[in-house]
Each structure stands twice: as C-alpha cells, then as structure tokens.
Design a protein around this motif. Structure first.
Motif, short mmCIF file in Angstrom:
data_model
loop_
_atom_site.label_atom_id
_atom_site.label_comp_id
_atom_site.label_asym_id
_atom_site.label_seq_id
_atom_site.Cartn_x
_atom_site.Cartn_y
_atom_site.Cartn_z
N PHE A 68 24.95 9.72 -11.87
CA PHE A 68 24.86 8.27 -11.70
C PHE A 68 24.21 7.60 -12.89
O PHE A 68 24.07 6.39 -12.92
CB PHE A 68 24.08 7.93 -10.42
CG PHE A 68 24.77 8.43 -9.18
CD1 PHE A 68 26.09 8.13 -8.93
CD2 PHE A 68 24.08 9.20 -8.26
CE1 PHE A 68 26.72 8.58 -7.78
CE2 PHE A 68 24.69 9.65 -7.11
CZ PHE A 68 26.02 9.35 -6.88
N ARG A 69 23.80 8.41 -13.86
CA ARG A 69 23.20 7.90 -15.10
C ARG A 69 22.02 6.97 -14.85
O ARG A 69 21.86 5.95 -15.51
CB ARG A 69 24.23 7.16 -15.93
CG ARG A 69 25.42 8.01 -16.24
CD ARG A 69 25.93 7.67 -17.60
NE ARG A 69 27.28 8.12 -17.75
CZ ARG A 69 28.21 7.44 -18.41
NH1 ARG A 69 27.89 6.28 -18.96
NH2 ARG A 69 29.40 7.93 -18.55
N VAL A 70 21.22 7.33 -13.85
CA VAL A 70 20.01 6.56 -13.61
C VAL A 70 18.91 7.14 -14.50
O VAL A 70 18.89 8.34 -14.74
CB VAL A 70 19.60 6.65 -12.12
CG1 VAL A 70 18.33 5.86 -11.87
CG2 VAL A 70 20.73 6.15 -11.24
N HIS A 71 18.03 6.28 -15.00
CA HIS A 71 16.98 6.77 -15.88
C HIS A 71 16.07 7.76 -15.15
O HIS A 71 15.66 7.50 -14.03
CB HIS A 71 16.15 5.60 -16.42
CG HIS A 71 15.35 5.98 -17.61
ND1 HIS A 71 14.19 6.70 -17.52
CD2 HIS A 71 15.57 5.79 -18.94
CE1 HIS A 71 13.71 6.91 -18.73
NE2 HIS A 71 14.54 6.37 -19.61
N PRO A 72 15.77 8.91 -15.80
CA PRO A 72 14.96 9.96 -15.15
C PRO A 72 13.63 9.44 -14.61
O PRO A 72 13.19 9.90 -13.55
CB PRO A 72 14.70 10.97 -16.27
CG PRO A 72 15.60 10.64 -17.38
CD PRO A 72 16.22 9.31 -17.14
N ILE A 73 13.00 8.48 -15.30
CA ILE A 73 11.72 7.97 -14.81
C ILE A 73 11.90 7.36 -13.43
O ILE A 73 11.10 7.56 -12.53
CB ILE A 73 11.13 6.92 -15.79
CG1 ILE A 73 10.70 7.61 -17.08
CG2 ILE A 73 9.94 6.19 -15.17
CD1 ILE A 73 10.06 6.68 -18.09
N ILE A 74 13.00 6.61 -13.26
CA ILE A 74 13.25 5.94 -11.98
C ILE A 74 13.56 6.95 -10.89
O ILE A 74 13.01 6.89 -9.79
CB ILE A 74 14.41 4.94 -12.13
CG1 ILE A 74 14.10 3.95 -13.24
CG2 ILE A 74 14.68 4.24 -10.83
CD1 ILE A 74 15.29 3.17 -13.71
N VAL A 75 14.44 7.90 -11.20
CA VAL A 75 14.85 8.89 -10.20
C VAL A 75 13.67 9.72 -9.73
O VAL A 75 13.41 9.85 -8.53
CB VAL A 75 15.92 9.85 -10.78
CG1 VAL A 75 16.35 10.84 -9.71
CG2 VAL A 75 17.09 9.09 -11.33
N THR A 76 12.92 10.26 -10.71
CA THR A 76 11.85 11.19 -10.32
C THR A 76 10.67 10.44 -9.72
O THR A 76 9.91 11.00 -8.95
CB THR A 76 11.41 12.05 -11.51
OG1 THR A 76 10.96 11.21 -12.57
CG2 THR A 76 12.55 12.89 -12.01
N LEU A 77 10.53 9.15 -10.06
CA LEU A 77 9.51 8.33 -9.41
C LEU A 77 9.84 8.18 -7.93
O LEU A 77 8.97 8.31 -7.06
CB LEU A 77 9.43 6.95 -10.08
CG LEU A 77 8.46 5.96 -9.49
CD1 LEU A 77 7.04 6.45 -9.64
CD2 LEU A 77 8.62 4.60 -10.13
N SER A 78 11.13 7.94 -7.63
CA SER A 78 11.54 7.81 -6.23
C SER A 78 11.31 9.11 -5.48
O SER A 78 10.77 9.11 -4.38
CB SER A 78 13.02 7.46 -6.12
OG SER A 78 13.38 6.48 -7.03
N THR A 79 11.73 10.24 -6.08
CA THR A 79 11.55 11.51 -5.36
C THR A 79 10.07 11.84 -5.23
O THR A 79 9.65 12.44 -4.26
CB THR A 79 12.32 12.66 -6.03
OG1 THR A 79 12.11 12.62 -7.43
CG2 THR A 79 13.80 12.58 -5.75
#
Lengths: 315, 309
Positions: A113-124
């Motif tokens: 989904f090409r979401v920025h890693p900071i955003i993805v891993t912040l959510s998880t």
C-alpha cells in the motif's frame, strides 16, 4: 587510509562509535574500581543483550530505508504471552508466530500500500500495546521454567546471555553477509537511498518480498529480545518494552547505519548497542543521576550522527 | 467517483461518523458546553499539530515537541524566575521553541542529518535536563494567571480552543496566500524540482522547523495552563499523536492535500474518539487499539489512492 568517518564505505561510520566505546571503557576502568571486574562485565553483557537483539532486527529494516516503531510493543506483548497459563511448548512457538504475523502486517502495508513505515509501525505499536494491556494490565504471571533457565544459567563461567548474543550475531551475520538475502537488502536499500527505488527491481530482485521479510525478521528479533527479558524478570510486564523502539533506533544510528537506507553494518549496530549499555552501566557505577544519563545519551547520539554527512534531506 | 471520495482527507469521514454515533447514542453530549470541555483538552495537541503538519509537508518530522513542552512547563512552574510577568513567560516559551526549531532546521537542512534522529535527540536531551533539574519530582505550581486564562471562554468557545482555531486560520491563510506557502508545496512535491526552479529549499525547510518550534512553544504554554501544576512527564506522547493526527488529516510526507483543516479535524476526531470510547465503557487499551486501527486504515486508503494516480 583508514576511514574514520566511513564516508566512502558501505558499512557506514562504525569506527567512530567503536572509539567512543573504547574511550568510555578506558575511563571507567581507571576511574572506578568496580568496572573492570569479571562480574560487572558479564552483567554489562546481560543488560545489553535485549537491546543488541532488538537493534539487529531494527537494522535490517533501516537498511531498506524503513523504521519499525512497533518493536517495543512486540517485546511487551511477548512477555505477556509467555506469562499466560499454558505449556511452554505452546507458548514459545506462539510468540514467534505472532511476532512474525505483526511483522508481516507491517511489511505488507509498507510494500503493497506504500504507506510510510513510520505511520504503519506507529499504528501497529498502538494496536499491539492495546492488546498487551488487555492480556495483562499490570505485571504478573510466571513465565515457563525453560525460559528462566535459558537466560539465568552459565556455562564455564560464561553466562548464557553472552551465548545468546553470540548466537544472534552469528545468525544475523550469516543472513547479511553469507546469504543472498543480505546482498539484496543492501542493493534495495542503496537504490531507495539514492532515489532510484526501481533500480533493484530492474535487476530482477524481488524487492517487495525482501523488504517484507525484513519487517518479519525485525519483529521476530524483537520477540526473541522479549523472550530473553521475560526470562530475566520472570513475569509478564506490559511496560517492559516501552520506548525500546527509540533505544533501538538510537543504537542503530550510533553504529553508523544511515536511516536513508543502503549503508550500515552488523558490527556497527552491535557497537552502537554496547555504547548505550556502557553509558548506562558506567554512569550507574559513577552514581550519575539517571536523568543526566538520558541527556548524555541524547548528546552522544546528536554528536555522532551530526558528524555523518549524507545527500538526502529530511527523514 | 470512488477516487473523488478518497480525495477527501480521512479525518472528515472519521469525524462525521463519530458525530453520528454521538448523535444517535447520546444526543446530550453534542451540547456545545459539554463538547467544549472535551475539545479544550486537545487544544495543546491541536496547536502542536499545526507545526507538525508544516514540517511533514516538507518531508521532515519533528519529535522534539515533547521536550519543548516539558522544558517550558518546568521553567514556568519551578519558580526559577520569581515574579516574572506573563509577557516574560510567553517570550521565554516562544524563544525556547524558536531556538530548538532553528537548531532542528539547520541540522536537517544544512547538515542533512536524519530529522527523526535530530529531533529525537533534542527531545531526549531536554527531557533528561529537565528531569535532572527537577530531580524527578514535579517542580511546583503554575502561576494563577495561566489557569484563569485557560478557563476563560468566548461565548461557548473556551479560550484555548479559540486560540487553536485562530492559529489554524492564520496558518491556512499564510500557506495558501504567501510565496512561502508555495515554496512549502514545491519542496514537498519534489525537492529536486524545487531546487532547479530556484526555490530556496534549505531555507524553506529551516523556516518550517523554526515555525514548528515556535508553535510548539505556544502548545507548551497552553498545555502548562491546562494542568496548572508542574510535571516531569507532561506532553511526552504529544509529538507522535500530532503525527497521527496529521496523517489522519490527509497530509503525508511531502503530500499536502489535507491542507491545514484536515489535520485540524484529525485532532477533533481524536477528541471525539475519546468521548465515544469513554461513553461506551472502552478502557485505555481499547482506545489504543482503535486509534491504531483508524490511523492504519486511513493510511491504507491514502496509500491506495497514490498508487492509482
């Protein structure tokens, strides 16, 4: 010529932090009587181990221009799972399967989904921390005997912790420098760092799969650090991994791995983690307030990373 | 059609859904006075988010806001400056924010150090220094004038919320009308292209960080007024929450479609989310999970859109 700053090196600036570590070690050996004792040095290794393990995983993700903010939550989550009321042969495989699942979600969302890693891993990070606090609102429970035995014993005077460290470093070394996978990681990361995100793919590398696996590996390393910590504290603790993600990033950056990707080294990361551990250990011996330790950690991080130069501006 | 619907920042959908949930389950909660109290609590976050969205638009990030808030809170509540006037305290907060922001900006734009590392290190240093000075104990009380200001309201709008709205409006007009606003958009779109078009890329990034620092100073004042006492832990999670609100508001690294109002509604959504969750009896862990799920799903929808275009 010896390249102290690692300007032209694929390995990054690792000699500088090694120098910092040696200087701290030397100052402590002469300055305090307790530092250079076998007991304290083994203690130091044991204290450093969770961070060493987590930072190695973090480095894999950073090498491909990513960042994993969820490792702290994964560590807490792992200790919470291990303290559940179930046999060890169920719990131990379970933590790694679950961690791999978290890593898979991180990697999948980042690559597909090409979401920025900071955003993805912040959510998880939020989600996993939430689940952990439901499982175990406060610290408690007991972890399986096997886990406790595996971290607290020693062999010929060498604590198991050191053996864990050697095993993890060996595993990561093979993965990075003796397997095709490591070469691919560096190739993909180098492309990302220089803005040529398609470069590695044009050479036929399966870039998405490689990056995804880096996130899975990162989570699994974090879970391993969690197992180690669970053995040390003997119970599940929802807060044990709090802010470890920042420490792991600090260690990785201290070791000369560049956050843009493509440049870094295993030995640098291990050195980075030990610099942090040395600081904590040494300043404890010297009775320096833990708050000053925090500030000094920040100053060293800023100084070491500020000395590196790179082309990319921003994150 | 779907593409068009996906162009609207996720924050507006989340906000609308939450308002709907409240309207159906507890219509009484939609009373402006009640809502005002809840929204007032997120005013510091809302103000901090204004700075965060600015640096995120130029592909940077600022994690140092927590350190600035803590340092300002300490300076005001510790009595280090006895008898200081309100003007002095405000100048101190803004000055500290500006200094931190300028430092961040120069390190990021000139030295090309990773923004995550620089701002993180600044925050670590500030937090360590403050906790050392305070010996880990809460320093003292905040002068009463802060509490009085915090509790003032204009009609139904509490003063902190009014300030937040006003700053948002100013930033929206500034970014929309000024040359600097175009520079920000250009740098976000493509640093290389901006460079070749004669945009002063480095200065734009430095200015963004400096402005974000000043805004963090304002957020620190409001946060300090809101808790009325000194603390050695206040505001540490705000920078990350501000990143989350910015993303929810449709502004991502280098992409600014959400403008300034998107993140504004992102922060409002967080406020409403807490109201709804508390109302439904969901505890702290549940809130974390929901927050994570909302940011993740918003980001995924956002990511899908970028691969379409």
């Amino acid at each position: 010529m010896f390249d102290l700053m690692g300007r032209n090196s694929r390995q990054g600036m690792w000699a500088m932090p090694l120098g910092v570590a040696v200087v701290i070690g030397a100052v402590l050996s002469f300055g305090t009587a307790q530092f250079a004792t076998a007991e304290n040095l083994w203690n130091l290794v044991t204290q450093a181990m969770p961070l060493v393990i987590t930072a190695i995983g973090q480095m894999l993700v950073v090498l491909v221009g990513g960042l994993d903010l969820s490792v702290g939550s994964v560590i807490s989550f792992t200790t919470a799972i291990l303290a559940l009321d179930a046999p060890a042969w169920v719990l131990i495989p379970a933590v790694f399967v679950l961690a791999a699942g978290i890593g898979f979600i991180n990697g999948f969302v980042v690559t597909r989904f090409r979401v920025h890693p900071i955003i993805v891993t912040l959510s998880t990070q939020y989600i996993v921390l939430g689940v952990t606090r439901i499982l175990r609102p406060t610290s408690g429970g007991t972890v399986p005997e096997v886990v406790i035995a595996a971290v607290s014993g020693s062999l010929w005077g060498v604590p198991f912790a050191a053996l864990w460290g050697l095993a993890v470093i060996a595993l990561a070394w093979v993965l990075l420098y003796r397997a095709r996978y490591g070469l691919h990681l560096f190739a993909i990361g180098g492309g990302i760092a220089s803005g040529q995100t398609e470069a590695a793919r044009n050479f036929g590398l399966k870039d998405r799969r490689t990056v995804l696996l880096a996130y899975v590996a990162c989570s699994c390393f974090a879970a391993l650090a969690g197992v180690f910590l669970a053995g040390r504290i003997v119970s599940g603790d929802p807060n044990v991994g709090l802010l470890v993600e920042l420490d792991s990033i600090t260690a990785v950056a201290l070791g000369g791995t560049q956050l843009a990707g493509g440049i870094g080294s295993l030995h640098g990361t291990v050195i980075g983690a030990f610099v942090l551990a040395l600081l904590a250990n040494g300043m404890n011996l010297a009775n320096v307030s833990p708050f000053v330790q925090t500030a000094v950690k920040g100053v060293i991080l800023m100084a070491v990373v500020g000395l590196q130069s790179r082309k990319k501006m921003g994150l | 059609m779907l593409n068009k619907a996906l162009r609207v920042p996720p924050a507006y959908y989340v906000f609308a859904i939450l308002v709907l949930v409240l309207a159906v389950l507890r219509p009484k909660m939609l009373d402006p006075h009640v809502l005002g109290i809840f929204i007032r609590q997120v005013a510091p976050l809302g103000i901090l988010t204004l700075g965060q969205l600015l640096v995120i638009r130029v592909k940077s990030i600022d994690l140092s806001g927590g350190g600035v808030i803590l340092a300002v809170n300490y300076a005001i509540s510790s009595g280090s400056f006895p008898g200081a006037s309100l003007g002095f305290q405000v100048a101190l907060a803004l000055g500290l924010g500006l200094a931190v922001g300028l430092f961040n900006g120069v390190m990021v734009a000139k030295r090309r150090v990773s923004a995550v590392i620089v701002t993180l290190a600044v925050s670590i240093i500030l937090v360590g220094a403050v906790q050392y000075l305070a010996s880990g104990k809460p320093p003292g009380n905040v002068p009463e004038v802060f509490g009085a200001l915090y509790n003032t309201s204009f009609g139904v709008i509490p003063a902190p919320v009014a300030l937040w709205g006003l700053l948002t409006l100013i930033l929206a007009v500034f970014l929309g009308r000024s040359v600097y606003g175009r520079f920000v958009a250009a740098v976000g779109e493509s640093t290389t292209a901006a460079q070749f078009s004669g945009v002063p890329v480095e200065r734009t990034v430095i200015a963004a960080h400096a402005l974000a620092g000043v805004i963090a100073g304002v957020a620190a004042l409001v946060q300090t007024a809101s808790i009325a006492v000194g603390s050695v832990r206040v505001g540490l999670d705000l920078p990350i929450l501000a990143v989350a609100a910015t993303i929810l508001g449709g502004v991502a690294f280098g992409r600014g479609e959400g403008g300034v109002w998107g993140p504004f509604f992102g922060v409002l959504s967080f406020a409403l989310l807490f109201v709804v969750m508390t109302m439904l009896g969901v505890g702290e862990p549940g809130k974390l999970i929901f927050q994570g799920l909302i940011i993740l799903s918003a980001a995924i929808l956002y990511g899908l859109r970028s691969s379409n275009t």
